[in-house]
Motif scaffolding. Structure first.
Motif, PDB file in Angstrom:
ATOM      1  N   ALA A   6       0.840  -1.194   0.000  1.00 29.03           N
ATOM      2  CA  ALA A   6       0.000   0.000   0.000  1.00 29.03           C
ATOM      3  C   ALA A   6       0.877   1.247   0.000  1.00 29.03           C
ATOM      4  O   ALA A   6       1.854   1.332   0.742  1.00 29.03           O
ATOM      5  N   HIS A   7       0.528   2.185  -0.859  1.00 27.75           N
ATOM      6  CA  HIS A   7       1.225   3.468  -0.956  1.00 27.75           C
ATOM      7  C   HIS A   7       0.178   4.576  -0.903  1.00 27.75           C
ATOM      8  O   HIS A   7      -0.914   4.427  -1.444  1.00 27.75           O
ATOM      9  N   ASN A   8       0.515   5.674  -0.279  1.00 29.80           N
ATOM     10  CA  ASN A   8      -0.341   6.858  -0.286  1.00 29.80           C
ATOM     11  C   ASN A   8       0.239   7.860  -1.269  1.00 29.80           C
ATOM     12  O   ASN A   8       1.460   7.941  -1.438  1.00 29.80           O
ATOM     13  N   GLY A   9      -0.642   8.624  -1.882  1.00 26.47           N
ATOM     14  CA  GLY A   9      -0.190   9.631  -2.826  1.00 26.47           C
ATOM     15  C   GLY A   9      -1.239  10.696  -3.026  1.00 26.47           C
ATOM     16  O   GLY A   9      -2.316  10.645  -2.434  1.00 26.47           O
ATOM     17  N   GLY A  10      -0.914  11.639  -3.881  1.00 24.12           N
ATOM     18  CA  GLY A  10      -1.866  12.697  -4.185  1.00 24.12           C
ATOM     19  C   GLY A  10      -1.218  13.860  -4.892  1.00 24.12           C
ATOM     20  O   GLY A  10      -0.080  13.777  -5.358  1.00 24.12           O
ATOM     21  N   CYS A  11      -1.965  14.941  -4.936  1.00 31.08           N
ATOM     22  CA  CYS A  11      -1.533  16.138  -5.651  1.00 31.08           C
ATOM     23  C   CYS A  11      -0.613  16.995  -4.775  1.00 31.08           C
ATOM     24  O   CYS A  11      -0.360  16.680  -3.614  1.00 31.08           O
ATOM     25  N   HIS A  12      -0.160  18.104  -5.323  1.00 31.06           N
ATOM     26  CA  HIS A  12       0.770  18.986  -4.623  1.00 31.06           C
ATOM     27  C   HIS A  12       0.142  19.695  -3.433  1.00 31.06           C
ATOM     28  O   HIS A  12       0.733  19.790  -2.352  1.00 31.06           O
ATOM     29  N   CYS A  13      -1.087  20.198  -3.603  1.00 32.96           N
ATOM     30  CA  CYS A  13      -1.712  20.969  -2.513  1.00 32.96           C
ATOM     31  C   CYS A  13      -2.330  20.076  -1.435  1.00 32.96           C
ATOM     32  O   CYS A  13      -2.684  20.555  -0.367  1.00 32.96           O
ATOM     33  N   GLY A  14      -2.466  18.778  -1.712  1.00 33.76           N
ATOM     34  CA  GLY A  14      -2.975  17.841  -0.716  1.00 33.76           C
ATOM     35  C   GLY A  14      -4.479  17.645  -0.721  1.00 33.76           C
ATOM     36  O   GLY A  14      -5.000  16.868   0.074  1.00 33.76           O
ATOM     37  N   ARG A  15      -5.187  18.321  -1.592  1.00 32.14           N
ATOM     38  CA  ARG A  15      -6.642  18.150  -1.631  1.00 32.14           C
ATOM     39  C   ARG A  15      -7.038  16.795  -2.190  1.00 32.14           C
ATOM     40  O   ARG A  15      -8.031  16.221  -1.759  1.00 32.14           O
ATOM     41  N   VAL A  16      -6.284  16.290  -3.165  1.00 34.79           N
ATOM     42  CA  VAL A  16      -6.544  14.961  -3.731  1.00 34.79           C
ATOM     43  C   VAL A  16      -5.580  13.985  -3.070  1.00 34.79           C
ATOM     44  O   VAL A  16      -4.361  14.145  -3.155  1.00 34.79           O
ATOM     45  N   ARG A  17      -6.138  12.993  -2.378  1.00 33.33           N
ATOM     46  CA  ARG A  17      -5.334  11.974  -1.693  1.00 33.33           C
ATOM     47  C   ARG A  17      -5.907  10.604  -2.008  1.00 33.33           C
ATOM     48  O   ARG A  17      -7.123  10.437  -2.130  1.00 33.33           O
ATOM     49  N   TYR A  18      -5.031   9.621  -2.136  1.00 31.60           N
ATOM     50  CA  TYR A  18      -5.473   8.263  -2.422  1.00 31.60           C
ATOM     51  C   TYR A  18      -4.513   7.239  -1.836  1.00 31.60           C
ATOM     52  O   TYR A  18      -3.405   7.570  -1.409  1.00 31.60           O
ATOM     53  N   GLU A  19      -4.998   5.999  -1.805  1.00 25.15           N
ATOM     54  CA  GLU A  19      -4.172   4.850  -1.446  1.00 25.15           C
ATOM     55  C   GLU A  19      -4.227   3.882  -2.610  1.00 25.15           C
ATOM     56  O   GLU A  19      -5.295   3.680  -3.200  1.00 25.15           O
ATOM     57  N   VAL A  20      -3.101   3.310  -2.937  1.00 23.18           N
ATOM     58  CA  VAL A  20      -3.029   2.347  -4.035  1.00 23.18           C
ATOM     59  C   VAL A  20      -2.182   1.157  -3.590  1.00 23.18           C
ATOM     60  O   VAL A  20      -1.213   1.315  -2.853  1.00 23.18           O
ATOM     61  N   LYS A  21      -2.586  -0.024  -4.020  1.00 20.07           N
ATOM     62  CA  LYS A  21      -1.808  -1.235  -3.753  1.00 20.07           C
ATOM     63  C   LYS A  21      -1.130  -1.635  -5.056  1.00 20.07           C
ATOM     64  O   LYS A  21      -1.796  -1.907  -6.056  1.00 20.07           O
ATOM     65  N   THR A  22       0.197  -1.647  -5.031  1.00 22.85           N
ATOM     66  CA  THR A  22       0.962  -1.997  -6.221  1.00 22.85           C
ATOM     67  C   THR A  22       2.328  -2.530  -5.830  1.00 22.85           C
ATOM     68  O   THR A  22       2.874  -2.159  -4.793  1.00 22.85           O
ATOM     69  N   ALA A  23       2.859  -3.385  -6.678  1.00 21.98           N
ATOM     70  CA  ALA A  23       4.210  -3.896  -6.482  1.00 21.98           C
ATOM     71  C   ALA A  23       5.237  -3.025  -7.210  1.00 21.98           C
ATOM     72  O   ALA A  23       6.435  -3.231  -7.053  1.00 21.98           O
ATOM     73  N   LEU A  24       4.761  -2.076  -8.006  1.00 22.57           N
ATOM     74  CA  LEU A  24       5.642  -1.214  -8.807  1.00 22.57           C
ATOM     75  C   LEU A  24       6.603  -2.026  -9.669  1.00 22.57           C
ATOM     76  O   LEU A  24       7.750  -1.633  -9.872  1.00 22.57           O
ATOM     77  N   GLU A  25       6.121  -3.159 -10.165  1.00 23.21           N
ATOM     78  CA  GLU A  25       6.976  -4.001 -11.010  1.00 23.21           C
ATOM     79  C   GLU A  25       7.252  -3.356 -12.359  1.00 23.21           C
ATOM     80  O   GLU A  25       8.341  -3.483 -12.889  1.00 23.21           O
TER      81      GLU A  25
END
Length: 119
Positions: A6-25
């Protein structure tokens, strides 16, 4: 095969936030007009591995060419942290801009070139 994390991410200002599950293969550096200009490095996940935590009302949608991919970006800061579309198998997928993940050391990733310009 690397295990998904699980990784968290989003935009620069922080209004858009999400969690994604990936192996980044697989991380790609696409040379299509939008990816080249935005500098996106992408990995793709099934829709069920993506959870939007906040910012749905902040998102704007841009489509071009065949209009099959929703290039979503924060209407406040303009950062395109993810997009939505259908994979080659017809299933809903999410394209994650790896540069927008909080815990990623970009120097540890070597993206594969992808010739999106020729599609």
């Amino acid at each position: 095969m690397t295990e998904s994390k699980a990784h968290n991410g989003g935009c620069h200002c922080g209004r858009v936030r999400y969690e994604v599950k990936t192996a980044l293969e697989t991380v790609i550096s696409c040379n299509c007009s939008i990816c080249q200009k935005s500098g996106a490095w992408l990995t793709f996940v099934p829709a069920q591995d993506f959870t939007l935590i906040s910012g749905e009302a902040e998102l704007a949608d841009y489509q071009f060419n065949k209009k099959v991919i929703h290039h979503l970006f924060c209407s406040n800061c303009g950062v395109r942290s993810y997009g939505r579309g259908m994979g080659p198998d017809g299933r809903e997928m999410v394209a994650i801009n790896v540069r927008c993940l909080d815990d990623i050391d970009l120097s540890s990733i070597t993206p594969m070139p992808f010739d999106g310009k020729s599609l």
